[in-house]
Write an enzyme that holds these catalytic residues in place. Structure first.
Site, PDB file in Angstrom:
ATOM      1  N   LYS A   1       0.819  -1.216   0.000  1.00  0.00           N
ATOM      2  CA  LYS A   1       0.000   0.000   0.000  1.00  0.00           C
ATOM      3  C   LYS A   1       0.851   1.264   0.000  1.00  0.00           C
ATOM      4  O   LYS A   1       0.443   2.276  -0.560  1.00  0.00           O
ATOM      5  CB  LYS A   1      -0.975   0.003   1.181  1.00  0.00           C
ATOM      6  CG  LYS A   1      -2.081  -1.028   1.026  1.00  0.00           C
ATOM      7  CD  LYS A   1      -3.270  -0.734   1.920  1.00  0.00           C
ATOM      8  CE  LYS A   1      -4.406  -1.703   1.618  1.00  0.00           C
ATOM      9  NZ  LYS A   1      -5.533  -1.558   2.525  1.00  0.00           N
TER      10      LYS A   1
ATOM     11  N   LYS B   1      -9.216 -11.586  -7.892  1.00  0.00           N
ATOM     12  CA  LYS B   1     -10.336 -11.679  -6.949  1.00  0.00           C
ATOM     13  C   LYS B   1     -11.288 -10.490  -7.102  1.00  0.00           C
ATOM     14  O   LYS B   1     -10.880  -9.398  -7.487  1.00  0.00           O
ATOM     15  CB  LYS B   1      -9.826 -11.857  -5.510  1.00  0.00           C
ATOM     16  CG  LYS B   1      -9.717 -10.605  -4.715  1.00  0.00           C
ATOM     17  CD  LYS B   1      -9.454 -10.849  -3.245  1.00  0.00           C
ATOM     18  CE  LYS B   1      -9.394  -9.470  -2.599  1.00  0.00           C
ATOM     19  NZ  LYS B   1      -9.490  -9.405  -1.195  1.00  0.00           N
TER      20      LYS B   1
ATOM     21  N   LYS C   1     -13.898  -4.770  -3.788  1.00  0.00           N
ATOM     22  CA  LYS C   1     -14.789  -3.605  -3.799  1.00  0.00           C
ATOM     23  C   LYS C   1     -14.125  -2.392  -4.432  1.00  0.00           C
ATOM     24  O   LYS C   1     -14.796  -1.507  -4.927  1.00  0.00           O
ATOM     25  CB  LYS C   1     -15.359  -3.296  -2.411  1.00  0.00           C
ATOM     26  CG  LYS C   1     -14.417  -3.250  -1.239  1.00  0.00           C
ATOM     27  CD  LYS C   1     -15.197  -2.900   0.017  1.00  0.00           C
ATOM     28  CE  LYS C   1     -14.698  -3.510   1.304  1.00  0.00           C
ATOM     29  NZ  LYS C   1     -13.289  -3.673   1.569  1.00  0.00           N
TER      30      LYS C   1
HETATM   31  P1  ATP Z   1     -10.364  -3.704  -1.134  1.00  0.00           P
HETATM   32  O1  ATP Z   1     -10.840  -3.690  -2.559  1.00  0.00           O
HETATM   33  O2  ATP Z   1     -10.623  -2.423  -0.383  1.00  0.00           O
HETATM   34  O3  ATP Z   1      -8.984  -4.257  -0.964  1.00  0.00           O
HETATM   35  P2  ATP Z   1     -11.721  -6.165  -0.747  1.00  0.00           P
HETATM   36  O4  ATP Z   1     -13.115  -6.179  -1.262  1.00  0.00           O
HETATM   37  O5  ATP Z   1     -10.685  -6.798  -1.598  1.00  0.00           O
HETATM   38  O6  ATP Z   1     -11.311  -4.713  -0.366  1.00  0.00           O
HETATM   39  P3  ATP Z   1     -11.001  -6.676   2.006  1.00  0.00           P
HETATM   40  O7  ATP Z   1     -11.575  -5.478   2.710  1.00  0.00           O
HETATM   41  O8  ATP Z   1      -9.542  -6.749   1.778  1.00  0.00           O
HETATM   42  O9  ATP Z   1     -11.790  -6.892   0.635  1.00  0.00           O
HETATM   43  O10 ATP Z   1     -11.418  -7.987   2.763  1.00  0.00           O
HETATM   44  C1  ATP Z   1     -12.458  -8.115   3.676  1.00  0.00           C
HETATM   45  C2  ATP Z   1     -12.763  -9.585   3.875  1.00  0.00           C
HETATM   46  O11 ATP Z   1     -13.452 -10.095   2.733  1.00  0.00           O
HETATM   47  C3  ATP Z   1     -11.554 -10.464   4.074  1.00  0.00           C
HETATM   48  O12 ATP Z   1     -11.856 -11.426   5.050  1.00  0.00           O
HETATM   49  C4  ATP Z   1     -11.358 -11.121   2.725  1.00  0.00           C
HETATM   50  O13 ATP Z   1     -10.747 -12.376   2.815  1.00  0.00           O
HETATM   51  C5  ATP Z   1     -12.789 -11.232   2.213  1.00  0.00           C
HETATM   52  N1  ATP Z   1     -12.844 -11.150   0.751  1.00  0.00           N
HETATM   53  C6  ATP Z   1     -12.584 -10.053   0.023  1.00  0.00           C
HETATM   54  N2  ATP Z   1     -12.754 -10.284  -1.290  1.00  0.00           N
HETATM   55  C7  ATP Z   1     -13.116 -11.581  -1.387  1.00  0.00           C
HETATM   56  C8  ATP Z   1     -13.432 -12.442  -2.488  1.00  0.00           C
HETATM   57  N3  ATP Z   1     -13.414 -12.005  -3.736  1.00  0.00           N
HETATM   58  N4  ATP Z   1     -13.788 -13.714  -2.235  1.00  0.00           N
HETATM   59  C9  ATP Z   1     -13.824 -14.163  -0.968  1.00  0.00           C
HETATM   60  N5  ATP Z   1     -13.529 -13.414   0.111  1.00  0.00           N
HETATM   61  C10 ATP Z   1     -13.185 -12.139  -0.086  1.00  0.00           C
END
Ligand code: ATP
Ligand code: LTN
Length: 329
Positions: free
Chosen positions: A114, A195, A198
Site C-alpha cells: 500500500k 479476486k 470492492k
Molecule cells: P479492497 O478492494 O478495499 O482491498 P476487498 O473487497 O478486496 O477490499 P477486504 O476489505 O480486503 O476486501 O477484505 C475483507 C474480507 O473479505 C476479508 O476477510 C477477505 O478475505 C474477504 N474477501 C474479500 N474479497 C473476497 C473475495 N473475492 N472472495 C472471498 N472473500 C473475499
C-alpha cells in the site's frame, strides 16, 4: 457463554461490500456466531490510514453495520460495535506501539504494497498492524477469522502479545488466525484470475450487495467464460465457469457436484440466467432487511449496546496494562 472460545473480527468501511466479501467473510461470521463468543466490529480507524472522504466514510460506517445485521449477524449473539466509539482501542494501541519494533512493522506485506501506491503515505498506514493487535488483544480474543492476506497481521499481534507477557507478566491471550477452508474466493466476473474487490476499477466485474437486479443480471450475463461448452468445475481450464459455479453454490448451498449434475445439459446462457436469478433472490432478501434498518433506531440501539459493553471490558485490560507499564501516579 463461559466455555465458548472468543472470536473477534472486523471489516473496514471503505466501500459497499461485494458478493466476495459476503461469501468470504460475512457468511463465515454468521456460522461462527453459533459456536463462539463473537465480537464483530467496524474498523473505521483503519479506514483512515488511506485517503478517504469524510462524508463517504460516515455513510459507509452506518451502511456496513446495517449490512452485517441484514446478512444475518445477530445482535443477540454478537457484540457489534464501531472501533472509534471505543477510545480504548487507540489508547491500547499506543502502549503496544511502544513495545513493537520499527523493523518488524517494516516487513509487513500489506504496508509494503500500500505504501507503494502513495508516496505520501501516513504513519497510520505503518502502525496499522499495531492498532489491529490492540483490537484483538484488548478482548482476550482466541480466534480471529480473516482472509489469508491478513494472516500476517494476526501473527504479529501474537508476537506483540507474547513479548508483552514476557516483559511485564501475563497480560494477553495469544490469538490465532481462523482461516476457513471452506471460504470460497469469488473472482472478478470479467477477469476470473483476479479476486472480486470492492475497489476494482471495472464495475462490470463485481457484484455489490446493494446493486439493482438489472445491474446484477447484466454483469453475470456478460461474465467471461470459455469455448468448452460444458458446466464443469475446473479452475485451471474453465476459471469463469468455475467462478459462476462457486457463486451459485454460495447462494443456494448446493454442492459443486449437485450443480454440475443439475446443469449437465445446459447452455452457458441458461446457466448464467439461473445464476443471476439465484443471486438476485438472495441479495433481495438482504437488501430488504438493509433498507428497514439503515435509518432505524434499532440500528442505533445495537451500536449503543455494543459500544457500552465493549468499553466496559476494554477498560479493565487498559487499566491493567497501564499499571504493568508503570503509567500510574
Ligand atoms: P479492497 O478492494 O478495499 O482491498 P476487498 O473487497 O478486496 O477490499 P477486504 O476489505 O480486503 O476486501 O477484505 C475483507 C474480507 O473479505 C476479508 O476477510 C477477505 O478475505 C474477504 N474477501 C474479500 N474479497 C473476497 C473475495 N473475492 N472472495 C472471498 N472473500 C473475499
Ligand atoms: N485489517 C482487517 C480489518 C481489521 C481486523 C481487525 C480484522 C482491523 N482490525 C482485528 C480482524 C481483527 C481487514 O482489512 N480486513
Amino acid at each position: 457463554m463461559e466455555n465458548k472460545k472468543r472470536m473477534l473480527t472486523g471489516l473496514q468501511p471503505t466501500g459497499v461490500i461485494t458478493l466476495g466479501n459476503y461469501v468470504g467473510a460475512i457468511k463465515q461470521m454468521v456460522e461462527y456466531q453459533e459456536k463462539y463468543d463473537s465480537y464483530i466490529f467496524i474498523a473505521d480507524m483503519h479506514a483512515i490510514t488511506m485517503p478517504i472522504e469524510p462524508k463517504k466514510l460516515k455513510e459507509n460506517i452506518r451502511s456496513l453495520v446495517a449490512l452485517y445485521v441484514a446478512c444475518g449477524i445477530d445482535p443477540n449473539k454478537n457484540k457489534i460495535f464501531i472501533q472509534s466509539e471505543n477510545e480504548y482501542h487507540a489508547n491500547v494501541s499506543w502502549m503496544l506501539e511502544c513495545n513493537t519494533y520499527f523493523g518488524e512493522l517494516s516487513r509487513m506485506t500489506q504496508f509494503k504494497e500500500k505504501s507503494k501506491k502513495n508516496a505520501n503515505f501516513s504513519c497510520g498506514l505503518f502502525t496499522y498492524p499495531v492498532l489491529m493487535a490492540a483490537d484483538i488483544l484488548i478482548y482476550d480474543t482466541d480466534l480471529v477469522p480473516v482472509g489469508i492476506d491478513q494472516k500476517q497481521h494476526v501473527e504479529i499481534a501474537r508476537d506483540i502479545a507474547d513479548r508483552f507477557n514476557k516483559k511485564y507478566g501475563e497480560t494477553f491471550v495469544l490469538p490465532e488466525p481462523l482461516i476457513s477452508e471452506q471460504a470460497t474466493k469469488i473472482m472478478d466476473l470479467q477477469d476470473p484470475t483476479k479476486k472480486m474487490s470492492k475497489s476494482s476499477e471495472n464495475p462490470k466485474g463485481i457484484i455489490r450487495i446493494l446493486d439493482d437486479a438489472e445491474v446484477i443480471r447484466k454483469n453475470i450475463m456478460s461474465a467471461t467464460t470459455d469455448s468448452l461448452a460444458q458446466i464443469k468445475f475446473d479452475k485451471e481450464n474453465q476459471p469463469g465457469i468455475s467462478n459462476l459455479i462457486n457463486i451459485y453454490s454460495a447462494v443456494t448451498d448446493l454442492s459443486i457436484k449437485e450443480i454440475e449434475n443439475k446443469f449437465a445439459n445446459s447452455q452457458y446462457g441458461e446457466f448464467k440466467k439461473e445464476v443471476a436469478d439465484k443471486v438476485i433472490i438472495k441479495l433481495s432478501e438482504i437488501k430488504e432487511r438493509y433498507y428497514e434498518l439503515i435509518s432505524s433506531k434499532e440500528l442505533d440501539k445495537i451500536l449503543d449496546e455494543g459500544r457500552d459493553a465493549t468499553r466496559k471490558i476494554a477498560k479493565i485490560k487498559y487499566e491493567k496494562m497501564k499499571e504493568k507499564i508503570g503509567l500510574i501516579r
